[in-house]
Each structure stands twice: as structure tokens, then as C-alpha cells.
Write a protein that holds these residues in place. Structure first.
Motif, PDB file in Angstrom:
ATOM      1  N   LYS A 230       5.684  11.122   5.219  1.00 60.51           N
ATOM      2  CA  LYS A 230       5.797  11.102   3.897  1.00 60.51           C
ATOM      3  C   LYS A 230       6.716   9.977   3.297  1.00 60.51           C
ATOM      4  CE  LYS A 230       5.040  12.788  -0.440  1.00 60.51           C
ATOM      5  NZ  LYS A 230       5.999  11.884  -0.989  1.00 60.51           N
ATOM      6  N   GLU A 231       7.792   9.719   3.763  1.00 61.62           N
ATOM      7  CA  GLU A 231       8.581   8.681   3.160  1.00 61.62           C
ATOM      8  C   GLU A 231       7.885   7.354   3.601  1.00 61.62           C
ATOM      9  OE1 GLU A 231      13.109  10.788   3.680  1.00 61.62           O
ATOM     10  OE2 GLU A 231      12.191   9.235   5.226  1.00 61.62           O
ATOM     11  N   GLU A 232       7.277   7.241   4.890  1.00 60.06           N
ATOM     12  CA  GLU A 232       6.661   5.972   5.077  1.00 60.06           C
ATOM     13  C   GLU A 232       5.417   5.621   4.141  1.00 60.06           C
ATOM     14  OE1 GLU A 232       5.627   5.404   9.110  1.00 60.06           O
ATOM     15  OE2 GLU A 232       7.427   5.358   9.596  1.00 60.06           O
ATOM     16  N   ASP A 233       4.776   6.644   3.687  1.00 60.11           N
ATOM     17  CA  ASP A 233       3.640   6.522   2.485  1.00 60.11           C
ATOM     18  C   ASP A 233       4.529   5.968   1.208  1.00 60.11           C
ATOM     19  OD1 ASP A 233       1.797   7.090   4.154  1.00 60.11           O
ATOM     20  OD2 ASP A 233       1.642   9.584   3.542  1.00 60.11           O
ATOM     21  N   ASP A 234       5.758   6.653   0.874  1.00 63.79           N
ATOM     22  CA  ASP A 234       6.383   6.116  -0.275  1.00 63.79           C
ATOM     23  C   ASP A 234       6.700   4.824  -0.179  1.00 63.79           C
ATOM     24  OD1 ASP A 234       6.048   8.649  -1.290  1.00 63.79           O
ATOM     25  OD2 ASP A 234       8.011   9.317  -0.987  1.00 63.79           O
ATOM     26  N   MET A 235       7.184   4.193   1.158  1.00 63.76           N
ATOM     27  CA  MET A 235       7.460   2.767   1.281  1.00 63.76           C
ATOM     28  C   MET A 235       6.431   1.919   1.056  1.00 63.76           C
ATOM     29  SD  MET A 235      10.817   2.435   2.203  1.00 63.76           S
ATOM     30  CE  MET A 235      10.962   3.593   0.560  1.00 63.76           C
ATOM     31  N   VAL A 236       5.199   2.271   1.793  1.00 61.33           N
ATOM     32  CA  VAL A 236       3.981   1.358   1.634  1.00 61.33           C
ATOM     33  C   VAL A 236       3.802   1.293  -0.092  1.00 61.33           C
ATOM     34  CG1 VAL A 236       1.785   1.354   1.623  1.00 61.33           C
ATOM     35  CG2 VAL A 236       3.011   2.112   3.767  1.00 61.33           C
ATOM     36  N   ASP A 237       3.932   2.492  -0.956  1.00 62.45           N
ATOM     37  CA  ASP A 237       3.734   2.305  -2.244  1.00 62.45           C
ATOM     38  C   ASP A 237       4.646   1.425  -2.764  1.00 62.45           C
ATOM     39  OD1 ASP A 237       1.510   4.111  -2.077  1.00 62.45           O
ATOM     40  OD2 ASP A 237       2.777   5.955  -2.837  1.00 62.45           O
ATOM     41  N   GLU A 238       5.926   1.420  -2.418  1.00 64.05           N
ATOM     42  CA  GLU A 238       7.054   0.706  -2.925  1.00 64.05           C
ATOM     43  C   GLU A 238       6.990  -0.693  -2.472  1.00 64.05           C
ATOM     44  OE1 GLU A 238      11.878   0.726  -3.672  1.00 64.05           O
ATOM     45  OE2 GLU A 238      10.661   2.330  -2.974  1.00 64.05           O
ATOM     46  N   PHE A 239       6.907  -1.213  -1.227  1.00 65.01           N
ATOM     47  CA  PHE A 239       6.891  -2.704  -0.603  1.00 65.01           C
ATOM     48  C   PHE A 239       5.791  -3.375  -0.224  1.00 65.01           C
ATOM     49  CE2 PHE A 239      11.166  -0.599  -0.160  1.00 65.01           C
ATOM     50  CZ  PHE A 239      11.876  -1.614  -0.729  1.00 65.01           C
ATOM     51  N   GLY A 240       4.583  -2.378  -0.156  1.00 68.82           N
ATOM     52  CA  GLY A 240       3.393  -2.646   0.219  1.00 68.82           C
ATOM     53  C   GLY A 240       3.281  -3.364   1.616  1.00 68.82           C
ATOM     54  N   GLU A 241       2.740  -4.514   1.450  1.00 66.15           N
ATOM     55  CA  GLU A 241       2.376  -5.542   2.798  1.00 66.15           C
ATOM     56  C   GLU A 241       3.787  -5.620   3.584  1.00 66.15           C
ATOM     57  OE1 GLU A 241       0.009  -6.961   5.896  1.00 66.15           O
ATOM     58  OE2 GLU A 241      -0.774  -5.944   3.958  1.00 66.15           O
ATOM     59  N   GLU A 242       4.832  -5.745   2.728  1.00 64.01           N
ATOM     60  CA  GLU A 242       6.246  -6.109   3.491  1.00 64.01           C
ATOM     61  C   GLU A 242       6.514  -4.959   4.487  1.00 64.01           C
ATOM     62  OE1 GLU A 242      10.854  -7.182   2.688  1.00 64.01           O
ATOM     63  OE2 GLU A 242       9.152  -6.471   0.991  1.00 64.01           O
ATOM     64  N   TYR A 243       6.273  -3.616   4.119  1.00 63.35           N
ATOM     65  CA  TYR A 243       6.652  -2.496   4.907  1.00 63.35           C
ATOM     66  C   TYR A 243       5.390  -2.240   5.958  1.00 63.35           C
ATOM     67  CZ  TYR A 243       8.106   1.862   6.413  1.00 63.35           C
ATOM     68  OH  TYR A 243       8.530   3.035   7.196  1.00 63.35           O
ATOM     69  N   GLU A 244       4.276  -2.758   5.792  1.00 70.13           N
ATOM     70  CA  GLU A 244       3.091  -2.606   6.617  1.00 70.13           C
ATOM     71  C   GLU A 244       3.464  -3.482   7.757  1.00 70.13           C
ATOM     72  OE1 GLU A 244       0.904  -0.443   6.877  1.00 70.13           O
ATOM     73  OE2 GLU A 244      -0.061   0.135   4.992  1.00 70.13           O
ATOM     74  N   GLU A 245       4.161  -4.524   7.532  1.00 69.45           N
ATOM     75  CA  GLU A 245       4.265  -5.461   8.636  1.00 69.45           C
ATOM     76  C   GLU A 245       5.423  -5.178   9.517  1.00 69.45           C
ATOM     77  OE1 GLU A 245       2.678  -8.364   9.667  1.00 69.45           O
ATOM     78  OE2 GLU A 245       0.923  -7.644   8.252  1.00 69.45           O
TER      79      GLU A 245
END
Length: 205
Positions: free
Chosen positions: A177-192
Motif C-alpha cells: 500500500k505504501e509503495e502505491d502511495d510512493m508511485v503516486d508521489e514520485f512516479g517514474e523515480e520510484y518505479e526505477e
């Protein structure tokens, strides 16, 4: 009958409170202000309370097993010092070491996110990818897994085994759940970051 010297280990309610405080204090070093973190936090606290009560208060598992099977299982089998019968005091120290490594991960992880991400004044911060976060995406949750696993190496009981499995599931779901929030906040940066850094165990998981 259980030997009297074993029974004297129990009924120390002051020790129950002390150990709950010692292990419970680590909850102060994780952000649990979101509703999704309530259940994992509760599972960890329940684990600590169950451990303290069975180790110093009343050995529920031992009495339950005695009632069901009509015999007392040897110390170390679902009650008592888990590894003590096999490797003596070394078993206890191995459990302590594992728990200390977990505690270090909780504190180190807290320091990184408190300094760089968890900025209460603005609610914003930068993505943390260095230090321990270079190797683990959720070092604090790995820390809780190790703290509780170390406890079981020292004193495994029926409630602890059940609660440990529950704790693993709940913290895994919280991490997702927190990782989904991180994707929303940081987008591609977090995905990488997520592609190259493991979740709980470096280079494995």
C-alpha cells in the motif's frame, strides 16, 4: 509434574511490563499515523504482549498442550527456551543477536526517512534511496520481522507462531500500500528505484 525451579520463572508480572515496554518502544520509530498501519502495529504489539506473558507470566501454551495431550512437552517444544535443550545458552544469544540486528534496521531506517522524507511541517520530502534504503525498500519492516523472529528463536509458543505469520502478511500488505502511495508521489523515480532494490531481503526478495 513440572519442576518447581521451572515454575519460579513465571508469575513475574513486573518483568512482563518491562519487556512489553522494551520491545514496544520500537513502534515510536515508525510512522503509524495512517489507518492502514493500525492492523500491522496491533499485530506487532500483540506479539510482544503474548511473548512477555508466556515467558514471565503464565505459560498458556504449556498448559494448553498438557490439557490436550495429557502430558508435559519438554522445554523448548512450543514453550520454554526454544534452542536451549539443543545448544544451551547459545540459542538465547542467537535470538538476541537477530533481534538486535532488527532493532538496528528500525532505528537506521527511521533516521533516514525522518531526516530526508518524513517532514511533518510540510508533509513532503525527497525519495530516500541511499544508505540502508539502497539495499531494502522497507528496512524498518524487515527490522520488525527480525526482532520478532529473534524472540521466537529464544522462546517460541503457539500464539507467537500464529501471530508471526499474521504479522508477515499484514506488514507485506502495508508495504504494498505504501509503495502505491510512493508511485503516486514520485512516479517514474520510484518505479526505477523499485526495479533495482529488493523489498525486504537484499538481493533476494
Amino acid at each position: 509434574m513440572i519442576e518447581e525451579n521451572i515454575l519460579t520463572h513465571f508469575g513475574n508480572w513486573w518483568a512482563v511490563l518491562v519487556w512489553i515496554a522494551i520491545y514496544g518502544v520500537f513502534l515510536l520509530f515508525v510512522p503509524f499515523y495512517k489507518k492502514s498501519s493500525v492492523k500491522p502495529t496491533g499485530a506487532y504489539l500483540a506479539f510482544v504482549v503474548a511473548f512477555a506473558i508466556e515467558m514471565f507470566g503464565i505459560p498458556f501454551s504449556m498448559f494448553a498442550l498438557g490439557g490436550i495431550f495429557g502430558i508435559w512437552l519438554p522445554e523448548g517444544i512450543l514453550w520454554g527456551h526454544t534452542l536451549g535443550t539443543y545448544i544451551g545458552d547459545l540459542g538465547t544469544w542467537i535470538g538476541v543477536l537477530v533481534s538486535l540486528i532488527g532493532a538496528a534496521l528500525v532505528l537506521i531506517g527511521w533516521k533516514k526517512i525522518h531526516t530526508n522524507y518524513w517532514i511533518k511541517e510540510t508533509g513532503e520530502g525527497e525519495l530516500v534511496t541511499d544508505g540502508v534504503y539502497k539495499y531494502l525498500r522497507h528496512p524498518q519492516y524487515t527490522g520488525f520481522f527480525l526482532i520478532t523472529f529473534g524472540i521466537m528463536l529464544g522462546w517460541a509458543t503457539i500464539p507467537l507462531i500464529v501471530l508471526y505469520v499474521l504479522l508477515l502478511v499484514l506488514y507485506y500488505r502495508l508495504a504494498k500500500k505504501e509503495e502505491d502511495d510512493m508511485v503516486d508521489e514520485f512516479g517514474e523515480e520510484y518505479e526505477e528505484y523499485r526495479k533495482k532494490t529488493k523489498m525486504f531481503i537484499p538481493y533476494i526478495v
